[in-house]
Write a protein that holds these residues in place. Structure first.
Motif, PDB file in Angstrom:
ATOM      1  N   SER A  68      44.681  44.075  55.603  1.00 30.93           N
ATOM      2  CA  SER A  68      44.422  42.969  54.679  1.00 30.93           C
ATOM      3  C   SER A  68      42.964  42.519  54.725  1.00 30.93           C
ATOM      4  O   SER A  68      42.383  42.180  53.693  1.00 30.93           O
ATOM      5  N   LYS A  69      42.346  42.523  55.898  1.00 27.73           N
ATOM      6  CA  LYS A  69      40.947  42.115  55.989  1.00 27.73           C
ATOM      7  C   LYS A  69      40.052  43.113  55.250  1.00 27.73           C
ATOM      8  O   LYS A  69      39.092  42.734  54.588  1.00 27.73           O
ATOM      9  N   PHE A  70      40.410  44.398  55.321  1.00 28.13           N
ATOM     10  CA  PHE A  70      39.639  45.400  54.592  1.00 28.13           C
ATOM     11  C   PHE A  70      39.832  45.247  53.090  1.00 28.13           C
ATOM     12  O   PHE A  70      38.893  45.425  52.322  1.00 28.13           O
ATOM     13  N   ALA A  71      41.030  44.907  52.678  1.00 26.74           N
ATOM     14  CA  ALA A  71      41.288  44.672  51.250  1.00 26.74           C
ATOM     15  C   ALA A  71      40.449  43.497  50.755  1.00 26.74           C
ATOM     16  O   ALA A  71      39.848  43.571  49.673  1.00 26.74           O
ATOM     17  N   ALA A  73      37.652  42.554  51.914  1.00 27.85           N
ATOM     18  CA  ALA A  73      36.247  42.955  51.922  1.00 27.85           C
ATOM     19  C   ALA A  73      35.908  43.932  50.797  1.00 27.85           C
ATOM     20  O   ALA A  73      34.823  43.873  50.224  1.00 27.85           O
ATOM     21  N   ILE A  74      36.841  44.794  50.444  1.00 34.67           N
ATOM     22  CA  ILE A  74      36.548  45.877  49.501  1.00 34.67           C
ATOM     23  C   ILE A  74      36.890  45.531  48.052  1.00 34.67           C
ATOM     24  O   ILE A  74      36.162  45.899  47.132  1.00 34.67           O
ATOM     25  N   LEU A  75      37.987  44.819  47.822  1.00 38.93           N
ATOM     26  CA  LEU A  75      38.441  44.550  46.449  1.00 38.93           C
ATOM     27  C   LEU A  75      37.371  43.955  45.528  1.00 38.93           C
ATOM     28  O   LEU A  75      37.298  44.337  44.358  1.00 38.93           O
ATOM     29  N   PRO A  76      36.526  43.037  46.005  1.00 37.78           N
ATOM     30  CA  PRO A  76      35.512  42.485  45.089  1.00 37.78           C
ATOM     31  C   PRO A  76      34.528  43.525  44.539  1.00 37.78           C
ATOM     32  O   PRO A  76      33.878  43.291  43.540  1.00 37.78           O
ATOM     33  N   PHE A  77      34.428  44.678  45.185  1.00 40.65           N
ATOM     34  CA  PHE A  77      33.467  45.698  44.764  1.00 40.65           C
ATOM     35  C   PHE A  77      34.095  46.848  43.977  1.00 40.65           C
ATOM     36  O   PHE A  77      33.385  47.749  43.553  1.00 40.65           O
ATOM     37  N   ILE A  78      35.406  46.832  43.816  1.00 37.60           N
ATOM     38  CA  ILE A  78      36.086  47.903  43.079  1.00 37.60           C
ATOM     39  C   ILE A  78      36.204  47.501  41.608  1.00 37.60           C
ATOM     40  O   ILE A  78      36.783  46.457  41.301  1.00 37.60           O
ATOM     41  N   PRO A  79      35.635  48.336  40.725  1.00 41.58           N
ATOM     42  CA  PRO A  79      35.749  48.010  39.295  1.00 41.58           C
ATOM     43  C   PRO A  79      37.214  47.853  38.887  1.00 41.58           C
ATOM     44  O   PRO A  79      38.080  48.558  39.380  1.00 41.58           O
ATOM     45  N   TYR A  80      37.471  46.940  38.005  1.00 39.79           N
ATOM     46  CA  TYR A  80      38.796  46.609  37.470  1.00 39.79           C
ATOM     47  C   TYR A  80      39.696  45.883  38.482  1.00 39.79           C
ATOM     48  O   TYR A  80      40.782  45.479  38.132  1.00 39.79           O
ATOM     49  N   LEU A  81      39.266  45.774  39.725  1.00 34.59           N
ATOM     50  CA  LEU A  81      40.024  45.002  40.708  1.00 34.59           C
ATOM     51  C   LEU A  81      39.236  43.797  41.217  1.00 34.59           C
ATOM     52  O   LEU A  81      39.769  42.976  41.946  1.00 34.59           O
ATOM     53  N   SER A  82      37.969  43.719  40.842  1.00 33.20           N
ATOM     54  CA  SER A  82      37.146  42.603  41.322  1.00 33.20           C
ATOM     55  C   SER A  82      37.649  41.267  40.785  1.00 33.20           C
ATOM     56  O   SER A  82      37.485  40.243  41.437  1.00 33.20           O
ATOM     57  N   PHE A  83      38.300  41.277  39.614  1.00 35.31           N
ATOM     58  CA  PHE A  83      38.823  40.023  39.074  1.00 35.31           C
ATOM     59  C   PHE A  83      39.950  39.474  39.949  1.00 35.31           C
ATOM     60  O   PHE A  83      40.264  38.290  39.882  1.00 35.31           O
ATOM     61  N   ILE A  84      40.542  40.308  40.790  1.00 31.85           N
ATOM     62  CA  ILE A  84      41.543  39.868  41.764  1.00 31.85           C
ATOM     63  C   ILE A  84      40.867  39.641  43.117  1.00 31.85           C
ATOM     64  O   ILE A  84      41.140  38.670  43.803  1.00 31.85           O
ATOM     65  N   ILE A  86      37.673  38.935  44.082  1.00 33.15           N
ATOM     66  CA  ILE A  86      36.767  37.798  44.280  1.00 33.15           C
ATOM     67  C   ILE A  86      37.549  36.490  44.449  1.00 33.15           C
ATOM     68  O   ILE A  86      37.313  35.760  45.418  1.00 33.15           O
ATOM     69  N   PRO A  87      38.519  36.188  43.575  1.00 30.49           N
ATOM     70  CA  PRO A  87      39.301  34.954  43.805  1.00 30.49           C
ATOM     71  C   PRO A  87      40.079  34.983  45.121  1.00 30.49           C
ATOM     72  O   PRO A  87      40.168  33.960  45.802  1.00 30.49           O
ATOM     73  N   LEU A  88      40.622  36.144  45.495  1.00 31.86           N
ATOM     74  CA  LEU A  88      41.342  36.229  46.773  1.00 31.86           C
ATOM     75  C   LEU A  88      40.417  35.921  47.947  1.00 31.86           C
ATOM     76  O   LEU A  88      40.806  35.216  48.884  1.00 31.86           O
ATOM     77  N   LEU A  89      39.206  36.438  47.898  1.00 35.56           N
ATOM     78  CA  LEU A  89      38.236  36.184  48.972  1.00 35.56           C
ATOM     79  C   LEU A  89      37.869  34.707  49.038  1.00 35.56           C
ATOM     80  O   LEU A  89      37.791  34.122  50.121  1.00 35.56           O
ATOM     81  N   VAL A  90      37.689  34.089  47.892  1.00 31.97           N
ATOM     82  CA  VAL A  90      37.350  32.657  47.853  1.00 31.97           C
ATOM     83  C   VAL A  90      38.526  31.819  48.347  1.00 31.97           C
ATOM     84  O   VAL A  90      38.355  30.896  49.158  1.00 31.97           O
ATOM     85  N   ILE A  91      39.729  32.135  47.882  1.00 35.99           N
ATOM     86  CA  ILE A  91      40.925  31.405  48.333  1.00 35.99           C
ATOM     87  C   ILE A  91      41.092  31.549  49.839  1.00 35.99           C
ATOM     88  O   ILE A  91      41.340  30.575  50.545  1.00 35.99           O
ATOM     89  N   TYR A  92      40.925  32.777  50.348  1.00 33.51           N
ATOM     90  CA  TYR A  92      41.022  33.005  51.791  1.00 33.51           C
ATOM     91  C   TYR A  92      40.000  32.155  52.546  1.00 33.51           C
ATOM     92  O   TYR A  92      40.317  31.559  53.582  1.00 33.51           O
ATOM     93  N   SER A  93      38.760  32.102  52.027  1.00 30.56           N
ATOM     94  CA  SER A  93      37.702  31.387  52.747  1.00 30.56           C
ATOM     95  C   SER A  93      38.012  29.903  52.903  1.00 30.56           C
ATOM     96  O   SER A  93      37.651  29.292  53.907  1.00 30.56           O
ATOM     97  N   PHE A  94      38.689  29.313  51.922  1.00 28.96           N
ATOM     98  CA  PHE A  94      39.089  27.914  52.046  1.00 28.96           C
ATOM     99  C   PHE A  94      40.387  27.766  52.833  1.00 28.96           C
ATOM    100  O   PHE A  94      40.543  26.865  53.653  1.00 28.96           O
TER     101      PHE A  94
END
Length: 139
Positions: A68-71, A73-84, A86-94
């Protein structure tokens, strides 16, 4: 601890107890950001090394938690998956530090603004050192 538990489980039945362990790190005034990085590095490398050694015997759920930590880290940089991603990373950070944002005493400290950014940094820091620990061959 996890490696020791796995080795004991191979020998016989491990009996779980209701005991609670409180793991306290020194957080005095001399405890710096460098100390935090060193501690997180050791923990991440240990976890990566554990998965490298015991990964075959781990449950699917445990492996998914590890990945999950790798997901994150990586999802924001994968085309067509960054829309998921980036928000997941922000939600996790809070979410990871949610208790801080509900404590009135911490809300008066302006440094609280840095917490979500530090959490995002630590996702990448931990992922890097987990990978290093996973592939590190013990000498």
């Amino acid at each position: 601890d996890a490696d020791f538990h796995t080795r004991l489980r191979k020998i016989g039945k491990v009996v779980l107890s209701d005991a609670v362990v409180l793991h306290i790190h020194y957080m005095g005034k001399n405890f710096s950001f460098i100390n935090i990085l060193k501690s997180k590095k050791v923990n991440a490398r240990s976890y990566g090394r554990f998965v490298g050694i015991q990964g075959k015997s781990m449950s699917i759920i445990s492996l998914l938690i590890f990945l999950s930590k790798f997901a994150l880290a990586i999802l924001p940089f994968i085309p067509y998956l960054s829309f998921i991603g980036i928000p997941l990373l922000v939600i996790y950070s809070f979410y990871y530090s949610r208790k801080i944002f509900f404590d009135l005493s911490s809300l008066t400290d302006l440094k609280i603004v840095l917490v979500p950014f530090m959490n995002i940094f630590f996702v990448y820091f931990d992922a890097f050192w987990m990978i290093e620990g996973f592939f590190h061959k013990k000498k």
